[in-house]
Design an enzyme around this catalytic site. Structure first.
Site: not given
Ligand code: CAA
Length: 692
Positions: A440, A478
């Site tokens: 990411e 997440n």
């Protein structure tokens, strides 16, 4: 220039396909090729035909974008292949780059194939949830034998020119100018009669046992997938039935596979992966910095794993720790990882030493003065990170990229302690960082375009799939997984067994359910986050059933058990005491357990991801729903044949997803509600927002 250019080289007609970027078999290509064959038929002086790709490659396959067209509008690859196979004059496929799928099928219907030394040939259709649909299932086994054909069609992996020559898949590997060599080859074989046709050959090495073994193996290699079984059936037909029968069956099964949800999902993923590398608003000519020296702060599990990515591609890494013993431990772990790879034959002893030789351990952050990219990978604490970035600002050279591997913290806040916030970015690796493909790339408010473009280039260089995301707690992956974990815990409170919750995700095709994942990551991590968040909000200490498990000292795999027990094989086994703990918890809280079916579990878990994903999309934290899917494929093992969570939701129908969310007590995110009301998919949303 015509899409298929005709040129005479004396008595040879050369047909060059100009359909950039990859000469896919798009509308216009078959028409142009037919016109070429018409010309060759009409002209008695033409003795043979060469088909070659202009630009970087031969035909890379059917045009995947045309798969959704009605049959009559789609380019007729099978019609062209039929004509080619029956053509009265010799035809030569001159192959450079890749001959994939329909491209290899065209080549197999030619009389001969000549290739450059770096050419690759394969039938990758299985990766798109389909099967070779223009004779590949029938011709490849007739050329390379049943076993190798199964291997190639089930893996989808191409073979190189040398192997192709050994297999008899190609007639000549040429050095130098391919076009000239192919013309020469065509001329040398112009009078050979009868023309050798693959469709007239038999299949070597076929036996009922071979096909039975191939079918039996699919449960392991292609669990839950539809098209691999059809590929085995068709390869068996090639061996046992006349060509025409297998050819007809292939057409029918290809259409079935193409119209399956799995193929739609895999096609979505094909394009989503390619889109994910593009950043809206980032000009193609954005300068990309040179990264030749890398610095890493922290030699723990993450720092060490991150370092390995760079060492693997030959980039020198300086790794910094605060204490000698931590540095020694970190280095020993990296060496052990490499030596394990060497034991498995993946590296040589030399490779290990070469990589370790590129690594400079130090306790002095000043040693990072020459680094072009510095990645901080210490534990998640804002004050510690701020102190590191303040120091980095003092030691790093101008232009160096200063990256944090934070998985939750605000990168803007970290950047603000430096005098060069435009040089600061988040690079969030996933554990184990040397294995997981996802990166990411967290774009902070002030991150410069060059830093972003360079980070994307770095991701490609180290073999990661880089996806650009914005700043928020948990970023994309997440943040979504937190919602998913909450829903999983609720399901258990309401009566589901943890095993049933995990089993529902296995049935969806995920390698792990939420509780197996928590046990692997360590239950204490989520526990600490929940305690911290409650403290911040001034709420009482959380007391869920999972918190109680942690308080018994069971923190997951690392302590030999958590929600489950683990033996040496690391397989989860239910623990009766944990079952009792959950039952006592429910009783104490006055929760009456009810039977919860797999369908409800699947929907609640998958749609909790989708709902948070829709929110993330609306906030602009992700650029596209497709990016979220790519994150879930590469970071969390969501099966590609389900299309990632957002693709999966679109396939279920967003109206159904919104209705189910409401049924199970969740409020659909406004964007999800809106798309559902309009009868749209997330892919349609991506297309609309791409236009701006
Ligand atoms: N159809 C349509 N577009 C395609 C395509 C195809 N078969 N193959 C590649 N493209 C497009 C990509 O989407 C990409 O477009 P953008 O630039 O707009 O993003 C562009 O071509 C370049 O592709 P890559 O970025 O992937 O370039 P690369 O150099 O890394 O890889 C490649 C080139 C190896 C050919 C790779 O693109 C690839 O593997 N393509 C798919 C090949 C394939 O699966 N062929 C079988 C098709 S199914 C078939 O043929 C069915 C049948 O039997 C009838």
């Amino acid at each position: 220039m015509s899409i298929v250019e005709q040129a005479r080289e004396g008595d040879i007609l050369v047909l060059t396909i100009h359909n950039p970027p990859v000469n896919a078999f798009s509308p216009g290509v078959p028409e142009g090729l037919h016109a070429g064959l018409d010309a060759a038929e009409a002209d008695g002086d033409v003795r043979a035909v060469v088909i070659i790709g202009g630009g970087r490659t031969f035909i890379a396959g059917a045009d995947i974008k045309t798969f959704d067209l009605p049959r009559e509008q789609a380019p007729d690859l099978r019609g062209f292949v039929t004509r080619l196979d029956a053509f009265a004059k010799p035809t030569v496929a001159a192959i450079h780059g890749t001959a994939l799928g329909g491209g290899l099928e065209v080549a197999l219907a030619c009389t001969y194939r000549v290739v450059t030394a770096d050419a690759r040939l394969g039938l990758p259709e299985v990766k798109l949830g389909v099967l070779p649909g223009a004779g590949g299932t029938q011709r490849l086994p007739r050329v390379v034998g049943a076993q190798k054909a199964l291997e190639m069609m089930l893996s989808g992996s191409p073979v190189g020119a040398t192997e192709a020559r050994t297999l008899g898949l190609v007639d000549e590997v040429v050095e130098g100018d391919l076009r000239a060599a192919a013309v020469e080859f065509a001329r040398a074989h112009a009078d050979a009669r009868p023309l050798p046709r693959i469709s007239e050959r038999g299949v070597e090495g076929a036996s009922p046992e071979l096909f039975a073994a191939a079918r039996a193996g699919l449960g392991k290699t292609h669990k839950g997938q539809y098209s691999p079984g059809l590929i085995v059936d068709l390869a068996e037909m090639a061996a046992t039935k006349p060509f025409a029968e297998g050819w007809d069956a292939e057409a029918q099964l290809f259409m079935q596979a193409k119209d399956s949800p799995q193929s739609r999902a895999l096609r979505h993923v094909f394009f989503a992966e390619r889109e994910a590398g593009k950043v809206r608003g980032l000009g193609k000519d954005t300068p990309v910095g040179d990264v030749r020296q890398v610095g890493i702060i922290g030699a723990g599990t993450m720092g060490g794993g991150i370092a390995m990515n760079f060492l693997n591609v030959g980039l020198p890494v300086t790794i910094v720790e605060t204490a000698q013993d931590a540095l020694d431990r970190g280095l020993a772990t990296i060496r052990r990882n490499y030596e394990n790879s060497a034991k498995k034959g993946r590296l040589t002893g030399d490779d290990v030493e070469k990589r370790m030789g590129l690594l400079t351990p130090t306790l002095d952050m000043g040693a990072l003065a020459d680094a072009d990219l510095i990645i901080e990978a210490v534990f998640e604490n804002m004050e510690v990170k701020k102190a590191i970035f303040t120091r980095l600002d003092a030691v790093a050279k101008p232009g160096a990229i200063l990256a944090s591997n934070t998985s939750t913290l605000n990168v803007n806040e970290i950047a603000a302690v430096t005098a060069r916030p435009e040089q600061v970015i988040g690079l969030h690796f996933f554990s184990p960082a040397n294995v997981m493909k996802l990166l990411e790339i967290v774009r902070a408010d002030k991150t410069s375009d060059t830093v972003l473009a360079t980070s994307l280039a770095v991701a490609r260089k180290i073999g990661k799939v880089g996806v650009v995301v914005g700043v928020c707690d948990g970023f994309v992956g997440n943040r979504m997984v937190h919602r998913y974990g909450d829903e999983a815990r609720k399901l258990v409170e309401e009566g589901a067994d943890p095993q049933a919750v995990d089993a529902a995700m296995h049935a969806l095709g995920l390698p792990m359910g939420p509780f197996e994942m928590s046990d692997m990551a360590g239950l204490d991590i989520g526990y600490a986050i929940r305690q911290h968040q409650a403290g911040e909000r001034g709420e009482p200490k959380p007391d869920g059933w999972l918190d109680r498990i942690v308080e018994t000292g069971r923190k997951g795999q690392k302590t030999g058990g958590g929600i489950y027990d683990y033996g040496d094989d690391r397989r989860p086994r239910p623990n009766a005491k944990m079952g009792q703990l959950i039952a006592d918890y429910r009783a104490e809280k006055g929760l009456t357990p009810r039977e919860i079916g797999q369908d409800e579990i699947t929907k609640r878990l998958a749609y909790s991801l989708v709902n948070e994903g829709a929110q993330i999309l609306e906030e602009g934290i992700a650029q596209r729903a497709g990016d979220i899917d790519v994150i879930y494929l590469y970071g969390y093992g969501f099966p590609a044949y389900r299309g990632g969570p957002m693709g999966y939701a679109s396939e279920q129908g967003l109206g159904n997803v919104a209705a189910d969310l409401e049924k199970y007590g969740q409020t659909p995110a406004p964007l999800l509600r809106h798309l559902a009301d309009e009868g749209k998919t997330f892919a349609a949303y991506d297309r609309e927002t791409a236009k701006g």
